[in-house]
Design an enzyme around this catalytic site. Structure first.
Site, PDB file in Angstrom:
ATOM      1  N   GLU A 445      12.759  58.825  25.780  1.00 39.44           N
ATOM      2  CA  GLU A 445      11.535  58.619  25.727  1.00 39.44           C
ATOM      3  C   GLU A 445      10.706  59.300  25.171  1.00 39.44           C
ATOM      4  OE1 GLU A 445      10.344  59.057  30.022  1.00 39.44           O
ATOM      5  OE2 GLU A 445      11.469  60.439  30.481  1.00 39.44           O
ATOM      6  N   ASP A 469       6.921  55.949  28.126  1.00 42.02           N
ATOM      7  CA  ASP A 469       6.489  57.156  27.611  1.00 42.02           C
ATOM      8  C   ASP A 469       6.946  56.969  26.091  1.00 42.02           C
ATOM      9  OD1 ASP A 469       5.409  58.864  29.291  1.00 42.02           O
ATOM     10  OD2 ASP A 469       7.366  59.197  30.379  1.00 42.02           O
TER      11      ASP A 469
HETATM   12  C1  PEP Z   1       9.277  55.372  31.238  1.00 44.10           C
HETATM   13  O1  PEP Z   1       8.645  56.511  30.704  1.00 44.10           O
HETATM   14  O2  PEP Z   1       9.506  54.527  30.607  1.00 44.10           O
HETATM   15  C2  PEP Z   1       9.917  55.781  32.625  1.00 44.10           C
HETATM   16  C3  PEP Z   1      10.448  54.732  33.014  1.00 44.10           C
HETATM   17  O3  PEP Z   1       9.669  56.771  33.286  1.00 44.10           O
HETATM   18  P1  PEP Z   1       7.961  56.965  33.991  1.00 44.10           P
HETATM   19  O4  PEP Z   1       7.240  55.657  33.925  1.00 44.10           O
HETATM   20  O5  PEP Z   1       8.343  57.341  35.313  1.00 44.10           O
HETATM   21  O6  PEP Z   1       7.297  58.253  33.083  1.00 44.10           O
HETATM   22 MG    MG Z   2       8.816  58.310  31.456  1.00 48.72          MG
END
Ligand code: PEP
Ligand code: MG
Length: 606
Positions: A445, A469
């Protein structure tokens, strides 16, 4: 009169339709009259008591505490039996505050020494607590402040013999500047249609409850209470985060049609639950769910989820306001692993920081670029170790996989793995069993991890791409900033190329790759992600049947050809238009054109 064309109560044909945008907090569509809820605040004045009055005031104070505790116990019990343990815990935390002996004792002492009235002193004392929490934007602190205000109001109402009014006759959409968790539960007993709230975020307690209660809700609307009066007809679109005031007859017809289509579509997809997610030419994709809470397993299974691709453990922290103990975590992880058994459950270690708050955190200029995810855990080795031990201990069911969030460089991964090995060694020494072969993966990410994917692939068992992210960091667009939502583009060529690179690199190294960001749950991207070769897609459970059906009716060959076409494009406008057009024409049952020329999925947050 034909009920499909009749205008509902509250319709105002002469008035101009107003459209307000907020954040979709709980899916579904509601059409009905507004009930504008204004909490009846209780005010206090300062009085000096005579000596005889002091004893009586002490009795009144104790009575008020007893009554408030009884009320909260009832609400918590209702939440536990009708909703979930998590919902009940929200009220438990208020109960804990009410049971705090320091608070009661200091109020008693002050009544005796200062001879002031109980309601004045309660107000004063709670304000003192709030001042201690300080002015902060931290959502967790804001929740705690809300809890304190709730307690104060409950006690004052009890002292002044005023009743809580969170009830309404008939079916309404509740419009409020803010809604407390208790309000949202009390209203749900009156059979409300939806919640339209000016404040709040999707992680607020009220939003959490609305989802548990399956009440369509839009939060952060900012202007709902300014424009709406009780009785006005509204359409609340909890799927897209929209609120229509004085909707036109066409809009009403459009939304009635939508509700009808949603119901039809949901019904038609019910038969898919036990069918595998395989393309007609035999290519299998694992369809799993993102889980926020332990009690979601039944729903995930009912939707046909093949496992949990992302369990966001930080919610354990968010609900408690502190890191849960190793034992509490062990119980939670074991319960989710057992409920899903033998299907896989990917537990992500705490991803705290950024937009996910950490108590006592120092304010940061750029929290998303700051102390978050694995960085926080590596700086808190004891807490990290507790979590790793809990995950390992729960892994005896052999369906748990572990993954680290926000890895940006190899040293981070290696240090995280060293903590894991230390935890394993400790457990072995203590004779505590765990799964020696548990898969360990990492999220991709951060753009640097895309660039280093070949290096990482040698050291993990799988990649899970966090598009939420990845998009924000790749495009330099804050995922939470509503001023620049247009720039947050899932189909941006750089995002698609990054995903392709990660998947190809993973496969060359012999490991699997999935997506657990929201993109996986956007049916619009299903063919593209299939064609990119993703082995697993993890998504909000409600869209699983739609994505499954799209994949089951598309050959891998077709998806690959389509993906090659899209990946040859240079701009996000071209890719998005091409994907939308293709999906709408190819899957007319699942997509619908919307006014501005866009296409929107019929099921799923759009
Ligand atoms: C993401 O970043 O795509 C993810 C699944 O993590 P979060 O949304 O919890 O940051
Ligand atoms: Mg994330």
């Amino acid at each position: 009169m034909n009920p499909d064309t009749a205008l509902p109560a509250g319709a105002a044909p002469g008035k101009h339709e107003i459209v307000l945008r907020g954040m979709p907090a709980s899916g579904g569509i509601a059409i009905g009259p507004a009930f504008v809820y204004e909490r009846e605040e209780v005010y206090v004045t300062e009085r000096t008591l005579s000596e005889e009055e002091t004893g009586l005031e002490l009795d009144l104070l104790r009575d008020a505490f007893t009554r408030a505790r009884r009320e909260l116990l009832k609400i918590a019990e209702y939440a536990r039996t009708q909703l979930s343990e998590e919902a009940a815990e929200i009220f438990e935390s208020q109960l804990m505050m009410l049971k705090d002996p320091v608070l009661v004792r200091s109020l008693e002492t002050r009544i005796q020494q200062e001879r002031k009235n109980a309601d004045f002193l309660i107000h004063h004392e709670i304000e003192k607590y709030k001042a201690l929490l300080g002015a902060t934007d931290d959502p967790l602190f804001r929740e705690r402040m809300t809890d304190l205000d709730e307690i104060a109001q409950r006690l004052l109402r009890s002292l002044q013999k005023k009743r809580l009014r969170a009830t309404v006759e008939g079916r309404h959409i509740i419009v409020a500047a803010s809604l407390t968790p208790a309000d949202s539960i009390l209203f749900s007993r009156s059979d409300v249609l939806g919640y339209a709230i000016d404040t709040g975020g999707i992680t607020s307690h009220t939003a959490i409850l609305a989802r548990s209660l399956k009440i369509p809700s839009v939060v952060a609307i900012h202007e709902a209470t300014r424009h709406i009066s009780t009785g006005d007809l509204l359409i609340l679109d909890g799927q897209r985060g929209l609120l229509f005031i004085y909707p036109t007859a066409e809009r009403i017809a459009e939304y009635r049609q939508k509700i009808h289509r949603i119901e039809e579509l949901e019904e038609s997809l019910k038969g898919l639950v036990d069918l595998p997610c395989v393309t007609p030419d035999g290519h299998a994709v694992e369809i799993s769910a993102n889980a926020e809470f332990v009690n979601e397993c039944d729903y995930i299974l009912a939707q046909g989820g093949n496992g949990i691709g992302l369990y966001r453990t930080e919610h354990l922290y968010i609900l408690e306001g502190e890191f849960p103990s190793e034992q509490e975590q062990f119980v939670a992880y074991s319960s989710i692993a057992q409920s899903m058994y033998p299907r896989p459950v990917i537990i992500r270690t705490f991803d705290i920081g950024g937009d996910k708050f950490l108590q006592d955190r120092q304010a940061e200029e750029n929290p998303s670029l700051g102390w978050r995810g694995i960085r926080v855990m590596l700086d808190m080795p004891d807490i990290f170790k507790q979590q790793l031990r809990a995950i390992l201990r729960a892994s005896t069911t052999r369906n748990i996989k572990l993954m680290f969030p926000m890895i940006s460089g190899l040293v981070e991964l290696r240090v995280a793995r060293k903590h894991l090995n230390d935890a394993r060694a400790e457990l072995r020494e203590q004779g505590v069993p765990f799964d020696e072969h548990m898969q360990v993966g990492m999220m991709i990410e951060v753009p640097s991890s895309v660039m280093l994917a070949d290096i990482f692939a040698k050291e993990v068992d799988f990649f899970s791409i966090g598009t939420n992210d990845l998009i924000q960091y790749l495009l330099a667009v804050d995922r939470n900033n509503d001023l620049i939502t247009d720039l947050y583009q899932e189909f941006h060529p750089s995002v698609l190329r990054a995903i392709r690179h990660v998947v190809n690199t993973a496969h060359e190294a012999g490991i699997w790759a999935g997506v657990c960001g929201e993109m996986a749950g956007n049916p619009m991207s299903s063919v593209l992600l299939l064609g990119l070769g993703l082995d697993e897609l993890s998504m909000v459970p409600s869209v699983i049947p739609t994505v499954k059906e799209i994949i089951r009716s598309t050959s891998f060959e077709e998806a690959r050809r389509f993906t090659d076409t899209v990946l040859a494009m240079a701009t996000a406008t071209e890719t998005k238009t091409c994907v939308a057009e293709y999906m709408r024409v190819r899957y007319p049952d699942f997509f619908t054109p919307v006014q501005n020329g866009d296409t929107c999925p019929i099921l799923g947050l759009g």
